[in-house]
Design an enzyme around this catalytic site. Structure first.
Site, short mmCIF file in Angstrom:
data_model
loop_
_atom_site.label_atom_id
_atom_site.label_comp_id
_atom_site.label_asym_id
_atom_site.label_seq_id
_atom_site.Cartn_x
_atom_site.Cartn_y
_atom_site.Cartn_z
N GLU A 115 -6.64 -54.36 -16.69
CA GLU A 115 -7.50 -54.41 -15.52
C GLU A 115 -8.76 -53.59 -15.68
OE1 GLU A 115 -4.28 -55.67 -12.41
OE2 GLU A 115 -5.35 -53.84 -11.96
N CYS A 144 -14.62 -49.06 -14.10
CA CYS A 144 -13.38 -48.39 -14.49
C CYS A 144 -12.62 -49.32 -15.43
CB CYS A 144 -12.57 -48.11 -13.22
SG CYS A 144 -10.92 -47.44 -13.54
N CYS A 151 1.63 -47.76 -19.17
CA CYS A 151 1.47 -46.35 -19.52
C CYS A 151 2.84 -45.73 -19.73
CB CYS A 151 0.72 -45.60 -18.41
SG CYS A 151 0.37 -43.88 -18.84
N CYS A 155 4.03 -40.63 -14.50
CA CYS A 155 3.73 -39.83 -13.31
C CYS A 155 4.39 -40.53 -12.11
CB CYS A 155 2.22 -39.73 -13.11
SG CYS A 155 1.41 -39.02 -14.56
N CYS A 158 2.40 -42.93 -9.57
CA CYS A 158 1.47 -43.93 -10.12
C CYS A 158 2.15 -45.26 -10.36
CB CYS A 158 0.88 -43.40 -11.42
SG CYS A 158 -0.15 -44.60 -12.30
N CYS A 378 -7.30 -46.15 -7.38
CA CYS A 378 -6.65 -45.33 -8.41
C CYS A 378 -5.14 -45.48 -8.38
CB CYS A 378 -6.91 -43.85 -8.18
SG CYS A 378 -8.61 -43.42 -8.21
#
Ligand code: SAH
Ligand code: SF4
Length: 387
Positions: A115, A144, A151, A155, A158, A378
């Site tokens: 993305e 961005c 990932c 976290c 997220c 985010c």
């Protein structure tokens, strides 16, 4: 001088098994020149291909009319392709933010996407200390981009973490997202003010070499300034140490996802803190030589009840002050995602938190959520075709 017959020397070197050709996009002018020289062409043909891809933003070999027709035909016959990433899907938010699902060329699996996000009014965090908030023109925009698909860092707040790590993106795939978005928005490089943030999916410092190779392409070949780029890391200490040794003319600015004022809270929401606790992180950041007036950004996600209380703000102010680093804090109210058990703080809570930092002499900004309605904010970047 006559053009030498194009068929004589084949360019057909390094073809990936299975007949798929990896994209030319991602190779710098020097590598392209070597490739062309190996095939019996003059070195400057490589530079022409680089110009075509990175400055003219051409996407097909036959369009490169600076090359002689027989060479274009030879490249095409041998399946060479520019192979810049393409936008498979675009979602537009009511606030002007656009979120793109980007697809890759070559051997990348079909349907696999990463993305990229276009924010026409910038991102109050990164532009906050340099640009006027009254400048509404999109020439103050932020792009961005992603450095990995998924990932591995995990976290807890997220959404990208839910995917796990699917794979690293190549340098061409990372830089390609940027050029594809610049092209779509008809950005005039060198004239329009565009910031780049490596804050999409993935942890750039766990894909360090490809990330930095992408930065070099963007600076040297595309002509963007590293002072308008910010890379965000969750705190991969060996990555920060390598980053500290990069030459200043190729080094983006650094943002650290601190997200908590002490090790206990940080370890709870970011398991990576067990490996590299705050003191180790701050020590590594201290090794990064800063430009005049450059500051380190500490990102801080406000999780309702968990990290957003006044005592957290006081503790954070002490932590930042004691670090001795020229720093600013970007506060990000948590953007919700399905099955993630946190709460978004009220705007007043965020403002109170900001006030405490400012009273303690720490510059603090509240980053406005962009594109929340299209899951582009985010931590909401998750590989999905639903808007
Ligand atoms: N992996 C890198 C860069 C991508 S994340 C990093 O973690 O720094 C970019 C920023 O978004 C980080 O500061 C992260 O803490 C923040 N973030 C992640 N999930 C979020 C969410 N749901 N709401 C708000 N911010 C989030
Ligand atoms: Fe990865 Fe950054 Fe999300 Fe953490 S916040 S899981 S490092 S993308």
């Amino acid at each position: 001088m006559r053009e030498k017959p194009a068929q004589l020397v084949s360019l057909d070197v390094n073809r990936a098994s299975g007949g798929l050709r990896e994209p030319l996009f991602g190779l710098d002018a020097e590598s392209l020149s070597k490739l062309l020289v190996a095939a019996g062409e003059p070195a400057f043909r490589g530079k022409q291909i680089a110009e075509a891809m990175y400055r003219q933003w051409l996407t097909e070999v036959p369009e490169i009319t600076t090359l002689p027709a027989p060479l274009r035909a030879k490249l095409s016959a041998e399946s060479w392709q520019i192979g810049r990433p393409t936008i498979a899907c675009a979602f537009k938010s009511v606030d002007g933010t656009e979120r793109y699902l980007v697809e890759f060329a070559g051997s990348a699996p079909k349907g696999e996407t990463a993305e990229a996000v276009w924010m026409p009014e910038g991102d109050d965090g990164e532009a906050g200390d340099e640009t006027s908030p009254h400048e509404k023109d999109w020439s103050r925009a932020t792009i961005c981009i992603s450095s990995q698909i998924g990932c591995a860092v995990n976290c807890q707040f997220c959404l990208t973490a839910k995917l796990g790590l699917q794979r690293n993106l190549t340098a061409g795939e990372i830089a390609g997202q940027v050029v594809t978005v610049l092209d779509r928005q008809a950005v005039r490089v060198g004239r329009d003010r565009v910031n780049l943030v490596f804050m999409g999916m993935g942890e750039p410092f766990l894909n360090y070499d490809n990330f930095m190779a992408a930065v070099r392409l963007l600076v040297r070949e595309v002509g963007l300034s590293p002072r308008r780029m910010t890379v965000s890391t969750s705190g991969i200490v060996p990555g920060i140490e390598k980053f500290a040794r990069e030459p200043l003319d190729l080094r983006p600015k650094l943002a650290i996802s601190l997200n908590a004022p002490n090790d206990a809270v940080r370890a709870e929401i970011m398991p990576i803190n067990h490996k590299w606790p705050i003191a180790a992180l701050i020590n590594a950041v201290r090794q990064v030589p800063l430009r005049p007036r450059e500051r380190i950004t500490f990102e801080y996600v406000l999780l309702g009840g968990v990290t957003d209380q006044p005592e957290h703000a006081h503790e954070l102010a002490r932590l930042v002050r004691r670090s001795g680093l020229p720093a600013k804090v970007n506060l990000i109210a948590w953007n919700p995602g399905p099955d993630i058990p946190y709460a978004t703080p009220k705007p007043e809570t965020a403002e109170q938190f900001q006030g405490i930092l400012m009273d303690n002499g720490i510059p603090a900004y509240i980053r406005q959520p962009r594109g929340r309605d299209i899951f582009a904010a985010c931590g909401q970047l998750k590989r999905t075709v639903e808007a």
